[in-house]
Design a protein around this motif. Sequence first.
Motif, PDB file in Angstrom:
ATOM      1  N   LYS A   1       0.817  -1.203   0.000  1.00  0.00           N
ATOM      2  CA  LYS A   1       0.000   0.000   0.000  1.00  0.00           C
ATOM      3  C   LYS A   1       0.862   1.269   0.000  1.00  0.00           C
TER       4      LYS A   1
ATOM      5  N   ALA B   1      -5.103  11.814   6.003  1.00  0.00           N
ATOM      6  CA  ALA B   1      -6.284  12.674   6.112  1.00  0.00           C
ATOM      7  C   ALA B   1      -7.518  11.912   5.664  1.00  0.00           C
TER       8      ALA B   1
ATOM      9  N   GLU C   1      -9.421   0.680  -4.071  1.00  0.00           N
ATOM     10  CA  GLU C   1     -10.488   1.391  -3.357  1.00  0.00           C
ATOM     11  C   GLU C   1     -10.357   2.894  -3.539  1.00  0.00           C
TER      12      GLU C   1
HETATM   13  N1  LIG Z   1      -8.368   8.512   3.893  1.00  0.00           N
HETATM   14  C1  LIG Z   1      -9.515   7.915   4.209  1.00  0.00           C
HETATM   15  N2  LIG Z   1     -10.673   8.607   4.210  1.00  0.00           N
HETATM   16  C2  LIG Z   1     -11.846   8.003   4.520  1.00  0.00           C
HETATM   17  N3  LIG Z   1     -11.965   6.715   4.873  1.00  0.00           N
HETATM   18  C3  LIG Z   1     -10.835   5.977   4.905  1.00  0.00           C
HETATM   19  C4  LIG Z   1      -9.561   6.525   4.562  1.00  0.00           C
HETATM   20  N4  LIG Z   1      -8.635   5.555   4.689  1.00  0.00           N
HETATM   21  C5  LIG Z   1      -9.290   4.459   5.096  1.00  0.00           C
HETATM   22  N5  LIG Z   1     -10.622   4.695   5.237  1.00  0.00           N
HETATM   23  C6  LIG Z   1     -11.642   3.735   5.673  1.00  0.00           C
HETATM   24  O1  LIG Z   1     -11.000   2.673   6.371  1.00  0.00           O
HETATM   25  C7  LIG Z   1     -11.141   1.446   5.646  1.00  0.00           C
HETATM   26  C8  LIG Z   1      -9.848   0.620   5.765  1.00  0.00           C
HETATM   27  O2  LIG Z   1      -8.743   1.350   5.218  1.00  0.00           O
HETATM   28  P1  LIG Z   1      -7.859   0.737   4.056  1.00  0.00           P
HETATM   29  O3  LIG Z   1      -6.803   1.711   3.708  1.00  0.00           O
HETATM   30  O4  LIG Z   1      -8.741   0.313   2.957  1.00  0.00           O
HETATM   31  O5  LIG Z   1      -7.209  -0.485   4.813  1.00  0.00           O
HETATM   32  P2  LIG Z   1      -7.145  -2.063   4.451  1.00  0.00           P
HETATM   33  O6  LIG Z   1      -5.941  -2.219   3.620  1.00  0.00           O
HETATM   34  O7  LIG Z   1      -7.037  -2.740   5.756  1.00  0.00           O
HETATM   35  O8  LIG Z   1      -8.390  -2.382   3.673  1.00  0.00           O
HETATM   36  C9  LIG Z   1     -11.501   1.870   4.230  1.00  0.00           C
HETATM   37  O9  LIG Z   1     -12.229   0.871   3.569  1.00  0.00           O
HETATM   38  C10 LIG Z   1     -12.345   3.111   4.480  1.00  0.00           C
HETATM   39  O10 LIG Z   1     -13.653   2.763   4.856  1.00  0.00           O
END
Ligand SMILES: Nc1ncnc2c1ncn2[C@@H]1O[C@H](COP(=O)(O)OP(=O)(O)O)[C@@H](O)[C@H]1O
Length: 420
Positions: free
Chosen positions: A104, A197, A264
Amino acid sequence: MASSTDPRHLIGLLLGTEDDWPTAFEALVRRLGPVIDASGTSHSFDVERITIEPFDLRDKPRYELVIDRLAYWYHVPRKWLKKVALMDDVYLLNSPFTFQAMEKHAAYCAMIRLGLKVPNTTLVPYKNPIDHDKYVYTAARYNKPFDLDAVAGRVGYPLFMKPYDGGAWRGVSRIRNNSELHQAYDESGEMLMHLQASVEGYDVFARSLSIGAETMVMRFRPELPMHDRYAVDHAFLTPELGDEVVTIGRLVNAFFRWEFNSCETLVRGPDVHPIDYANACPDVAVTSLHYYFPWAMKALIKWSVFCLATGRRPRIDLDTRRYFEIADRDDLSYDDKLAAYRKLADEYFDTERYADFCASRLPDLDEIMLEWIAGPDFERLLTDTVRTTYPPVEKDRFQSHFRGLLGAWVTDEQRRLSPG
Ligand SMILES: Nc1ncnc2c1ncn2[C@@H]1O[C@H](COP(=O)(O)OP(=O)(O)O)[C@@H](O)[C@H]1O
Ligand SMILES: [Mg+2]
């Protein structure tokens, strides 16, 4: 007429606990039968589940292509994948050289360099000492003390704290103030974290699943249980935004040579914010994808068959310069750059030739899939999967839930294939 010199291709599946999609994949490849390429050569395909055993580094693998859902946690097959990638040119979805070196964090770095709208993101050093005998001395000498509140202040609240390599929401928290910040950081222990953020008040969460040259963009509802996260919704983005989401996914995948990945994106107003673009070899279970499961199975089969029948060579070398030459130009707008990246990405995935191949060489696959999903074999697979996935008291509810969704797919697909 097939002759004895016609090629037979063996596709290997590296699997952990799942049984649903591999059974579907095996059944459908069997139903597909031989595929005749443009020169008239007949290609046959076999599928086998790969077992874990000692391997001589000079052994020749029998597989020509491997779809991997195991090596992300199991190191024996991971080492075997490295061997067959380096020594035997086996085509891998995905190659360990791309998905282990790149996570990531690497995807964020690449996307920021390419000019995409990644939210502000800062990496902070470990909370707890890591288990290495040189750590204490090195940290005492070189770790510069830092003010966590000030770092978070620069990122801005609310923010997300999450591991640099991510996956399955492990260690992810939403943070609104300094006290939540310190609590989450204290709990992060030996995990290495980003502060990012938050994209507040977004309109829609678009999750796209890419398999080779194809991408399905789906409306995702992360707050719901797994079986309900993908909504069946065909028009939740404008065509322009939908295309932008596809382009960003294809770009990141081509850039890193990821050929089986999910991405995503949070869409707010006219802006597409990528937040999680490294989920190599994602979950494609029927209980997660439901309505989109036939699409995923078809895409996996089409891409595998295309790669093998056309002799597509695996490429593990990255071609970053060509992308950065576009990224670094001052005379191009964001939209111009996306259009230029899209060309490179489509070139990498050979998108046009792939579409031609599917239309001319696999004309029956849609019908084969429809018949299979509507028939008794799939019904049995669904029953077995529901039985092994959910507790007995919930079995009936889930059985009718998924049957309904796949029934809707059958109706839509029948209409698509024979309109009127
Ligand atoms: N910058 C962000 N703004 C809003 N929601 C976020 C953000 N980063 C993560 N999220 C929320 O947290 C969840 C998990 O983060 P993510 O980066 O997708 O981690 P993972 O790799 O564990 O899936 C996302 O699906 C989203 O719902
Ligand atoms: Mg995620």
